[in-house]
Design a protein around this motif. Structure first.
Motif, mmCIF file in Angstrom:
data_model
loop_
_atom_site.group_PDB
_atom_site.id
_atom_site.type_symbol
_atom_site.label_atom_id
_atom_site.label_comp_id
_atom_site.label_asym_id
_atom_site.label_seq_id
_atom_site.Cartn_x
_atom_site.Cartn_y
_atom_site.Cartn_z
ATOM 1 N N ALA A 213 14.631 -0.782 -1.948
ATOM 2 C CA ALA A 213 13.869 -0.005 -0.962
ATOM 3 C C ALA A 213 12.970 1.019 -1.642
ATOM 4 C CB ALA A 213 14.830 0.685 0.011
ATOM 5 N N CYS A 214 13.441 1.605 -2.742
ATOM 6 C CA CYS A 214 12.630 2.584 -3.484
ATOM 7 C C CYS A 214 11.376 1.934 -4.051
ATOM 8 C CB CYS A 214 13.474 3.204 -4.591
ATOM 9 S SG CYS A 214 12.557 4.289 -5.705
ATOM 10 N N MET A 215 11.517 0.761 -4.656
ATOM 11 C CA MET A 215 10.351 0.092 -5.221
ATOM 12 C C MET A 215 9.400 -0.385 -4.123
ATOM 13 S SD MET A 215 10.815 0.591 -8.315
ATOM 14 C CE MET A 215 9.353 -0.275 -8.879
ATOM 15 N N ALA A 216 9.951 -0.819 -2.984
ATOM 16 C CA ALA A 216 9.082 -1.202 -1.862
ATOM 17 C C ALA A 216 8.295 0.003 -1.355
ATOM 18 C CB ALA A 216 9.922 -1.807 -0.741
ATOM 19 N N SER A 217 8.948 1.169 -1.299
ATOM 20 C CA SER A 217 8.250 2.383 -0.880
ATOM 21 C C SER A 217 7.157 2.769 -1.876
ATOM 22 C CB SER A 217 9.258 3.530 -0.739
ATOM 23 O OG SER A 217 8.610 4.738 -0.434
ATOM 24 N N SER A 218 7.453 2.645 -3.166
ATOM 25 C CA SER A 218 6.440 2.998 -4.169
ATOM 26 C C SER A 218 5.260 2.034 -4.132
ATOM 27 C CB SER A 218 7.075 2.988 -5.561
ATOM 28 O OG SER A 218 7.530 1.690 -5.902
ATOM 29 N N VAL A 219 5.525 0.736 -3.951
ATOM 30 C CA VAL A 219 4.431 -0.236 -3.865
ATOM 31 C C VAL A 219 3.565 0.045 -2.640
ATOM 32 C CG1 VAL A 219 3.908 -2.671 -3.472
ATOM 33 C CG2 VAL A 219 5.595 -2.020 -5.188
ATOM 34 N N THR A 220 4.202 0.359 -1.510
ATOM 35 C CA THR A 220 3.445 0.686 -0.295
ATOM 36 C C THR A 220 2.588 1.931 -0.500
ATOM 37 O OG1 THR A 220 5.236 -0.259 1.036
ATOM 38 C CG2 THR A 220 3.640 1.125 2.176
ATOM 39 N N THR A 221 3.133 2.936 -1.165
ATOM 40 C CA THR A 221 2.382 4.169 -1.414
ATOM 41 C C THR A 221 1.201 3.926 -2.346
ATOM 42 O OG1 THR A 221 4.455 5.399 -1.170
ATOM 43 C CG2 THR A 221 2.607 6.559 -2.130
ATOM 44 N N ILE A 222 1.430 3.171 -3.424
ATOM 45 C CA ILE A 222 0.335 2.878 -4.360
ATOM 46 C C ILE A 222 -0.738 2.025 -3.688
ATOM 47 C CG2 ILE A 222 -0.231 1.673 -6.500
ATOM 48 C CD1 ILE A 222 2.520 2.486 -7.532
ATOM 49 N N ASN A 223 -0.319 1.055 -2.880
ATOM 50 C CA ASN A 223 -1.280 0.217 -2.162
ATOM 51 C C ASN A 223 -2.119 1.038 -1.192
ATOM 52 O OD1 ASN A 223 -1.668 -1.563 0.572
ATOM 53 N ND2 ASN A 223 -1.983 -2.802 -1.271
ATOM 54 N N ARG A 224 -1.492 1.977 -0.515
ATOM 55 C CA ARG A 224 -2.226 2.842 0.419
ATOM 56 C C ARG A 224 -3.203 3.739 -0.334
ATOM 57 N NH1 ARG A 224 -0.345 7.653 2.582
ATOM 58 N NH2 ARG A 224 1.692 7.166 1.689
ATOM 59 N N TYR A 225 -2.783 4.262 -1.473
ATOM 60 C CA TYR A 225 -3.674 5.110 -2.289
ATOM 61 C C TYR A 225 -4.873 4.305 -2.784
ATOM 62 C CZ TYR A 225 -5.226 7.954 -6.233
ATOM 63 O OH TYR A 225 -5.981 8.679 -7.124
ATOM 64 N N THR A 226 -4.614 3.099 -3.290
ATOM 65 C CA THR A 226 -5.707 2.262 -3.811
ATOM 66 C C THR A 226 -6.663 1.871 -2.698
ATOM 67 O OG1 THR A 226 -4.155 1.405 -5.454
ATOM 68 C CG2 THR A 226 -6.209 0.199 -5.142
ATOM 69 N N LYS A 227 -6.127 1.510 -1.549
ATOM 70 C CA LYS A 227 -6.990 1.109 -0.437
ATOM 71 C C LYS A 227 -7.859 2.271 0.031
ATOM 72 C CE LYS A 227 -6.862 -1.117 4.086
ATOM 73 N NZ LYS A 227 -5.992 -1.672 5.161
ATOM 74 N N THR A 228 -7.293 3.461 0.076
ATOM 75 C CA THR A 228 -8.078 4.621 0.490
ATOM 76 C C THR A 228 -9.199 4.913 -0.502
ATOM 77 O OG1 THR A 228 -6.086 5.545 1.511
ATOM 78 C CG2 THR A 228 -7.934 7.034 1.185
ATOM 79 N N ILE A 229 -8.904 4.809 -1.808
ATOM 80 C CA ILE A 229 -9.933 5.033 -2.829
ATOM 81 C C ILE A 229 -11.055 4.009 -2.699
ATOM 82 C CG2 ILE A 229 -10.386 4.949 -5.301
ATOM 83 C CD1 ILE A 229 -9.092 7.517 -4.457
ATOM 84 N N LEU A 230 -10.710 2.740 -2.478
ATOM 85 C CA LEU A 230 -11.731 1.704 -2.327
ATOM 86 C C LEU A 230 -12.580 1.938 -1.084
ATOM 87 C CD1 LEU A 230 -9.716 -1.491 -3.334
ATOM 88 C CD2 LEU A 230 -11.414 -0.253 -4.685
ATOM 89 N N GLU A 231 -11.969 2.398 -0.001
ATOM 90 C CA GLU A 231 -12.739 2.690 1.206
ATOM 91 C C GLU A 231 -13.716 3.834 0.972
ATOM 92 O OE1 GLU A 231 -9.783 3.442 4.122
ATOM 93 O OE2 GLU A 231 -9.402 1.324 4.549
#
Length: 304
Positions: A213-231
């Motif tokens: 669950a910790c790694m899933a949370s970290s992947v979700t957080t990094i994905n959200r950060y990357t998507k926001t930067i690309l937007e």
């Protein structure tokens, strides 16, 4: 876009909370491994009339009389008792002789002396895992409740991702160290503790579920950060493109340059007009037809 980011933030926070709950539950319980020990039944000390299946009964109650011959009726496996035990990071508990209650002792005292350092490192890594996981969860909570500046929320997102990834790595190392220390204790531990059979239990499953669950949370957080930067980068490119077009229009002072830009923007063939209409672009009459009376004669003849 804002609703999608908030949903991702809520998902990451939920996974972080689940990981923290599982990690605390696994650390505070002693059911990482459980099994049975094969021990010899002790001698019965109570009255003869009382039946005690968990001890060996003599044919006489006078145990101090060495002149009497004592007969033991138990043979083979009847002389042994299978006592259940369960072990965690802190304690190892075993059933009492009468199968009522448990007797616990520190697992650090059971482990071989050369493995106690590994166990201490495991305990430190588990505590740091929970601390970093809690820090990441706090940053995620602040970001979810933060409705102000988007840049500040993005910074919180980045730090939360870093803390969550580090906590996941520490948790993985801690779980692997305990697994190694327990297996070595089974092989090299004291004889009064070595199990006959053993297997991993629900606390061990909770520990690895917490890591997942910790790694899933970290992947979700990094994905959200990357998507926001690309937007943000995409919006910035569009804004720069629009500013360049406006600047070019302002730099065009002569009518000839304006005329050339206008002519180049008008479709030259019927196929291009059909393509524009098929793509849903509406053409106004003023964008295609020109007022020829307003143009100079040479330009009218050239246009015709």
């Amino acid at each position: 876009m804002g609703i999608d980011r908030r949903r991702r933030a809520s998902l990451a926070l939920t996974l972080n909370f689940i990981a923290l709950l599982f990690a605390v539950s696994a650390l505070t319980t002693s059911y990482w491994c459980e099994g049975t020990r094969k021990v010899v039944k002790p001698f019965c000390t109570g009255p003869i009339a009382l039946k005690q299946p968990y001890c060996i009964r003599f044919n006489s109650s006078n145990l101090n009389d060495t002149r009497l011959v004592q007969y033991i009726w138990e043979t083979g496996e009847d002389k042994f008792l299978m006592r259940k035990f369960h072990t965690g990071i802190w304690f190892s508990c075993e059933q009492n002789v009468n199968m009522i209650g448990e007797k616990c002792r520190s697992f650090l005292n059971i482990a071989p002396s050369h493995e106690r350092g590994v166990l201490w490192l495991c305990i430190v890594a588990e505590c740091l895992y929970i601390i970093l996981l809690s820090t990441g969860g706090i940053l995620m909570s602040i970001e979810v409740c933060h409705y102000g500046n988007v840049i500040d929320g993005l910074k919180l997102n980045a730090f939360a991702a870093i803390f969550t990834v580090l906590s996941g790595l520490l948790g993985m190392v801690a779980h692997m160290m305990f697994t190694t220390a327990f297996q070595l204790t089974v092989s090299l531990g004291p004889e009064d503790w070595k199990p006959q059979t053993w297997d991993y239990s629900w606390s061990y499953i909770l520990a690895w579920s917490s890591f997942t669950a910790c790694m899933a949370s970290s992947v979700t957080t990094i994905n959200r950060y990357t998507k926001t930067i690309l937007e943000f980068k995409h919006k910035r490119r569009n804004m720069e493109k629009n500013l360049k077009i406006k600047q070019k229009l302002l730099d065009l002072d002569s009518p000839d340059q304006v005329w050339d830009m206008y002519i180049s923007s008008v479709p030259s063939t019927a196929e291009e007009l059909l393509d524009l209409s098929s793509n849903g672009r509406k053409l106004s009459s003023t964008s295609v037809f020109l007022d020829l009376n307003d143009l100079p004669d040479p330009q009218v003849e050239e246009y015709c």
